[in-house]
Design a protein around this motif. Structure first.
Motif, PDB file in Angstrom:
ATOM      1  N   LEU A 192       0.861  -1.181   0.000  1.00  0.00           N
ATOM      2  CA  LEU A 192       0.000   0.000   0.000  1.00  0.00           C
ATOM      3  C   LEU A 192       0.897   1.231   0.000  1.00  0.00           C
ATOM      4  O   LEU A 192       1.724   1.392   0.898  1.00  0.00           O
TER       5      LEU A 192
ATOM      6  N   ILE B 206      -4.617   6.266   0.910  1.00  0.00           N
ATOM      7  CA  ILE B 206      -3.939   5.329   1.825  1.00  0.00           C
ATOM      8  C   ILE B 206      -3.315   6.159   2.940  1.00  0.00           C
ATOM      9  O   ILE B 206      -2.322   6.856   2.716  1.00  0.00           O
TER      10      ILE B 206
ATOM     11  N   THR C 173       2.734  -1.198   4.281  1.00  0.00           N
ATOM     12  CA  THR C 173       2.311   0.173   3.962  1.00  0.00           C
ATOM     13  C   THR C 173       3.530   1.086   3.952  1.00  0.00           C
ATOM     14  O   THR C 173       4.388   1.002   4.835  1.00  0.00           O
TER      15      THR C 173
END
Ligand SMILES: Nc1ncnc2c1ncn2[C@@H]1O[C@H](COP(=O)(O)OP(=O)(O)O)[C@@H](O)[C@H]1O
Ligand SMILES: O=C(O)[C@@H](COP(=O)(O)O)OP(=O)(O)O
Length: 307
Positions: free
Chosen positions: A100, A206, A223
């Protein structure tokens, strides 16, 4: 078929659910991903192709190809690369990796996502602006007007008078804007995990700490936040983008102060959540940084098997 491949001088690589022609480019990119120089990677991929052709091979199992690449690397004294290659292939084969990439508009999330996908051989990249478009089709503008704005002007659709908000109205607008998009992002993550397929999801929606907590506990969901400390450089990215796409820079320059505020907000959240933040100055440095972060996770990803 084998006769035809021989005639066409083609080598088919056979995976579990698919087969495709041997590609020097794909093999070279997987070697570059683990730290080999592009020229060396391409040379090595060409050597392997020549060996397969010399042996008259027209079809090879993916696993056999991996083993051959591994031993070829060893014979050429690339011992460290060989071990890394094996580790990466095993991890990517056994576990879906979900990457992400967040960051304010223009910092380079889509550029880095596509570059990473190509290096890692991840077949899907999804932009959160596309996910937003899908969600817009299912939630009417009357119900959630902020969804129909951009991240930086969502505040204009806040229903209460702006002075009623104790916090920053631009950030409240941004938070309200990303909330419905998260439903779509989480849906795609869940689907990828069930299917066992890797994906990269990128975009301004995100934000570390805003998605369901269960994802932060999964080591194969990685992430990363991109940023640009230099405002000048950030501005230039919009003009660079306008030259190659239909997105005029004026809209972004007019909203630049709010976009910077969103950048600071995302970075602050990332720091609070211990999410890595990368200064996206050079594409190759950013990509290498992300690859390092992923390989640092390997041990915990491998341990998922034993849980
Ligand atoms: N590291 C970088 N160095 C130079 N230009 C970059 C870099 N990353 C992105 N760009 C350029 O900046 C512009 C914005 O990048 P983009 O990936 O579209 O941003 P985002 O998806 O975050 O809005 C594009 O023209 C892209 O080619
Ligand atoms: O809402 C936003 O900030 C941008 C996100 O897209 P990226 O700039 O991150 O690609 O979309 P827009 O509505 O300007 O098309």
């Amino acid at each position: 078929m084998e006769q035809l491949n021989k005639k066409l001088n083609k080598i088919m690589v056979v995976g579990k659910n698919y087969e495709m022609p041997f590609s020097k480019g794909i093999l070279a990119r997987s070697l570059t991903a683990i730290g080999m120089k592009p020229t060396q990677s391409y040379k090595l991929a060409s050597e392997i192709e020549s060996i397969l052709k010399k042996e008259g091979i027209t079809s090879i199992l993916m696993d056999d190809l991996r083993t051959r690449v591994y031993y070829h690397l060893l014979t050429k004294n690339y011992d460290t690369i060989a071990e890394k290659y094996l580790l990466w292939r095993n991890i990517l084969k056994k576990h879906p990796i979900i990457i992400l990439i967040g960051g304010a508009s223009g910092v380079g999330t889509s550029t880095i996502a596509f570059e990473l996908a190509s290096r890692l051989g991840i077949p899907s990249v999804m932009g959160t602006d596309s996910i937003r478009e899908v969600i817009r089709r299912s939630i009417s503008k009357d119900l959630v007007p902020v969804l129909y704005n951009s991240s930086y002007d969502a505040w204009k659709s806040l229903r209460l008078p702006v002075e009623n908000f104790g916090c920053d109205k631009h950030i409240i607008g941004f938070e309200r804007h990303i909330e419905p998009v998260l439903i779509g992002i989480e849906g795609i993550i869940d689907r990828s995990l069930t299917e066992g397929s890797s994906i990269i999801i990128e975009g301004t929606h995100i934000v570390p700490g805003i998605m369901s907590e269960k994802y932060s506990l999964m080591p194969n969901i990685i992430t990363i936040v991109l940023t640009l400390s230099s405002e000048e450089m950030h501005k230039q990215r919009f003009s660079a983008r306008a030259k190659v796409s239909a997105r005029p820079m004026e809209r972004y320059i007019d909203n630049f102060k709010i976009i910077r505020k969103i950048n600071d907000y995302i970075v602050e959240n990332a720091k609070y959540q211990n999410t890595p933040v990368i200064e996206n100055i050079s594409i190759s440095d950013s990509v290498n940084n992300v690859l390092e972060i992923i390989s640092d996770r390997f041990e915990s990803i491998e341990n998922m098997d034993n849980e």
